[in-house]
Motif scaffolding. Sequence first.
Motif, short mmCIF file in Angstrom:
data_model
loop_
_atom_site.label_atom_id
_atom_site.label_comp_id
_atom_site.label_asym_id
_atom_site.label_seq_id
_atom_site.Cartn_x
_atom_site.Cartn_y
_atom_site.Cartn_z
N ARG A 38 0.82 -1.22 0.00
CA ARG A 38 0.00 0.00 0.00
C ARG A 38 0.85 1.26 0.00
O ARG A 38 0.51 2.25 -0.67
CB ARG A 38 -1.00 -0.02 1.15
CG ARG A 38 -0.42 -0.23 2.53
CD ARG A 38 -1.54 -0.33 3.58
NE ARG A 38 -2.55 -1.28 3.14
CZ ARG A 38 -3.86 -1.16 3.41
NH1 ARG A 38 -4.29 -0.15 4.13
NH2 ARG A 38 -4.72 -2.05 2.98
N LEU A 66 -1.95 -2.24 -5.78
CA LEU A 66 -3.21 -2.21 -5.02
C LEU A 66 -3.86 -3.58 -4.94
O LEU A 66 -4.39 -3.97 -3.90
CB LEU A 66 -4.17 -1.21 -5.66
CG LEU A 66 -3.82 0.28 -5.51
CD1 LEU A 66 -4.74 1.12 -6.39
CD2 LEU A 66 -3.92 0.71 -4.06
N ASP A 69 -1.88 -5.72 -2.55
CA ASP A 69 -2.18 -5.28 -1.19
C ASP A 69 -3.53 -5.82 -0.73
O ASP A 69 -3.66 -6.31 0.40
CB ASP A 69 -2.18 -3.75 -1.13
CG ASP A 69 -2.73 -3.23 0.18
OD1 ASP A 69 -2.02 -3.36 1.19
OD2 ASP A 69 -3.86 -2.70 0.18
N CYS A 127 -4.19 4.78 5.08
CA CYS A 127 -4.00 4.73 3.61
C CYS A 127 -5.28 5.05 2.82
O CYS A 127 -5.20 5.79 1.83
CB CYS A 127 -3.43 3.37 3.21
SG CYS A 127 -1.72 3.15 3.74
N GLN A 157 -9.10 -0.55 -0.77
CA GLN A 157 -8.65 -0.41 0.60
C GLN A 157 -9.81 -0.16 1.56
O GLN A 157 -9.77 -0.60 2.71
CB GLN A 157 -7.61 0.70 0.69
CG GLN A 157 -6.38 0.37 -0.14
CD GLN A 157 -5.16 1.21 0.22
OE1 GLN A 157 -5.23 2.12 1.03
NE2 GLN A 157 -4.04 0.89 -0.39
#
Length: 209
Positions: A38, A66, A69, A127, A157
């Motif tokens: 991230r 991304l 992550d 984040c 996220q």
Amino acid sequence: MYTERLERECGSRLSVFHCTDCPVWRHPVATFFHLFFRVSAIVTYVGCDWFSKSFVGCFVTVLLLLSFDFWSVKNVTGRLMVGLRWWNQIDEDGKSHWIFEARKVSPDMVAATEAEARVFWLGLIVCPMIWIVFFFSSLFSLKLKWLALVIAGISLQAANLYGYVLCKMGGESNISKVTASFLSQTVFQTACPSDFQKPGLEGLEIHKH
């Protein structure tokens, strides 16, 4: 006789072993990769104009980071660092079910350390907020070609954040109640950390939604 007595003494000491005696980083690799993908995605997005002038190359690189992550946080680091896991499954009738797992408390096994838990939640919360700042920055500066990438970052996220908050709150679906409870619990634990015993890892408490 001496061997048997030594084994009994060692066994009794191990049975009262607490997380205060364990190393600060029980899962250093998981902790590293929890932040690596991230943070790398954010750094690559910010430095795209410096590193490369290829929009497609930067777009694909950030999107891959991304995606890595999202997968690592959802399937690996959450389970190891805080004992939480969530996923979605489809039953035989075609209905979608969200399943949230949380490790039960056990004095016989050691939970993730407080330092790892703080790193996990800090990375999970900060984040997405940075990507929200990127969204407004791209919107107001009329860099519309980056909006799709920024929205993807927010979505991936925020999905992990939402899933893990529900895990911690026991699968409660009311987001306002979840947010209030989560924030109050986090503030109280930060103010009075000595009043909380670190959880162990004995089985799973499963909630379906």
